[in-house]
Design a protein around this motif. Structure first.
Motif, PDB file in Angstrom:
ATOM      1  N   UNK A 233       0.809  -1.218   0.000  1.00 43.13           N
ATOM      2  CA  UNK A 233       0.000   0.000   0.000  1.00 43.13           C
ATOM      3  C   UNK A 233       0.844   1.270   0.000  1.00 43.13           C
ATOM      4  N   UNK A 234       2.050   1.211   0.542  1.00 43.55           N
ATOM      5  CA  UNK A 234       2.898   2.392   0.690  1.00 43.55           C
ATOM      6  C   UNK A 234       4.235   2.171  -0.013  1.00 43.55           C
ATOM      7  N   UNK A 235       4.876   3.260  -0.398  1.00 43.63           N
ATOM      8  CA  UNK A 235       6.172   3.152  -1.077  1.00 43.63           C
ATOM      9  C   UNK A 235       7.239   2.697  -0.083  1.00 43.63           C
ATOM     10  N   UNK A 236       8.284   2.059  -0.600  1.00 43.70           N
ATOM     11  CA  UNK A 236       9.373   1.586   0.260  1.00 43.70           C
ATOM     12  C   UNK A 236      10.021   2.741   1.010  1.00 43.70           C
ATOM     13  N   UNK A 237      10.120   3.896   0.380  1.00 40.97           N
ATOM     14  CA  UNK A 237      10.740   5.053   1.026  1.00 40.97           C
ATOM     15  C   UNK A 237       9.903   5.573   2.193  1.00 40.97           C
ATOM     16  N   UNK A 238       8.611   5.262   2.208  1.00 38.98           N
ATOM     17  CA  UNK A 238       7.702   5.781   3.224  1.00 38.98           C
ATOM     18  C   UNK A 238       7.356   4.767   4.312  1.00 38.98           C
ATOM     19  N   UNK A 239       7.939   3.574   4.269  1.00 40.37           N
ATOM     20  CA  UNK A 239       7.567   2.515   5.225  1.00 40.37           C
ATOM     21  C   UNK A 239       7.850   2.887   6.675  1.00 40.37           C
ATOM     22  N   UNK A 240       8.885   3.681   6.930  1.00 42.70           N
ATOM     23  CA  UNK A 240       9.176   4.061   8.315  1.00 42.70           C
ATOM     24  C   UNK A 240       8.043   4.866   8.941  1.00 42.70           C
ATOM     25  N   UNK A 241       7.218   5.492   8.128  1.00 37.77           N
ATOM     26  CA  UNK A 241       6.081   6.273   8.626  1.00 37.77           C
ATOM     27  C   UNK A 241       4.832   5.420   8.845  1.00 37.77           C
ATOM     28  N   UNK A 242       4.936   4.102   8.597  1.00 35.47           N
ATOM     29  CA  UNK A 242       3.789   3.200   8.720  1.00 35.47           C
ATOM     30  C   UNK A 242       4.171   1.933   9.474  1.00 35.47           C
ATOM     31  N   UNK A 243       4.508   2.066  10.761  1.00 36.26           N
ATOM     32  CA  UNK A 243       4.931   0.888  11.523  1.00 36.26           C
ATOM     33  C   UNK A 243       3.758  -0.024  11.884  1.00 36.26           C
ATOM     34  N   UNK A 244       4.081  -1.276  12.174  1.00 38.29           N
ATOM     35  CA  UNK A 244       3.111  -2.199  12.760  1.00 38.29           C
ATOM     36  C   UNK A 244       3.174  -1.949  14.268  1.00 38.29           C
ATOM     37  N   UNK A 245       2.025  -1.720  14.881  1.00 38.27           N
ATOM     38  CA  UNK A 245       1.969  -1.424  16.308  1.00 38.27           C
ATOM     39  C   UNK A 245       1.380  -2.616  17.060  1.00 38.27           C
ATOM     40  N   UNK A 246       2.034  -2.996  18.147  1.00 37.04           N
ATOM     41  CA  UNK A 246       1.573  -4.117  18.975  1.00 37.04           C
ATOM     42  C   UNK A 246       1.414  -3.616  20.403  1.00 37.04           C
TER      43      UNK A 246
END
Length: 80
Positions: A6-19
């Motif tokens: 869903x998101x670009x590789x460059x933007x993955x740090x802005x979309x973490x998995x939260x537990x």
């Protein structure tokens, strides 16, 4: 997988998995959330079925993981 699709590789740090894990002496609650887009409401009951996935299978052109040409696909494999 959904977040990476869903998101670009460059933007993955802005979309973490939260537990979030919390509980007491008799109960444990685990909440996992991400920015992957979610599960359609009509599929909610199916998530408890073994190996159910909302991921679409890769097309034959994308499914070259382990191919003889030595190149790997950029499509993440389906997890089971």
């Amino acid at each position: 997988r959904a977040v990476t699709e869903r998101h670009s590789l460059a933007d993955l740090d802005n979309h973490p998995v939260r537990v979030l894990v919390c509980g007491d002496e008799s109960t444990v609650a685990i909440r996992i959330s991400d920015d992957g887009g979610g599960i359609p409401p009509d599929a909610i009951e199916k998530v408890w079925c073994y190996l159910y996935t909302t991921a679409k299978p890769p097309s034959p052109a994308e499914d070259d993981i382990g191919s003889d040409d030595g190149h790997e696909s950029s499509v993440a494999p389906l997890a089971g």
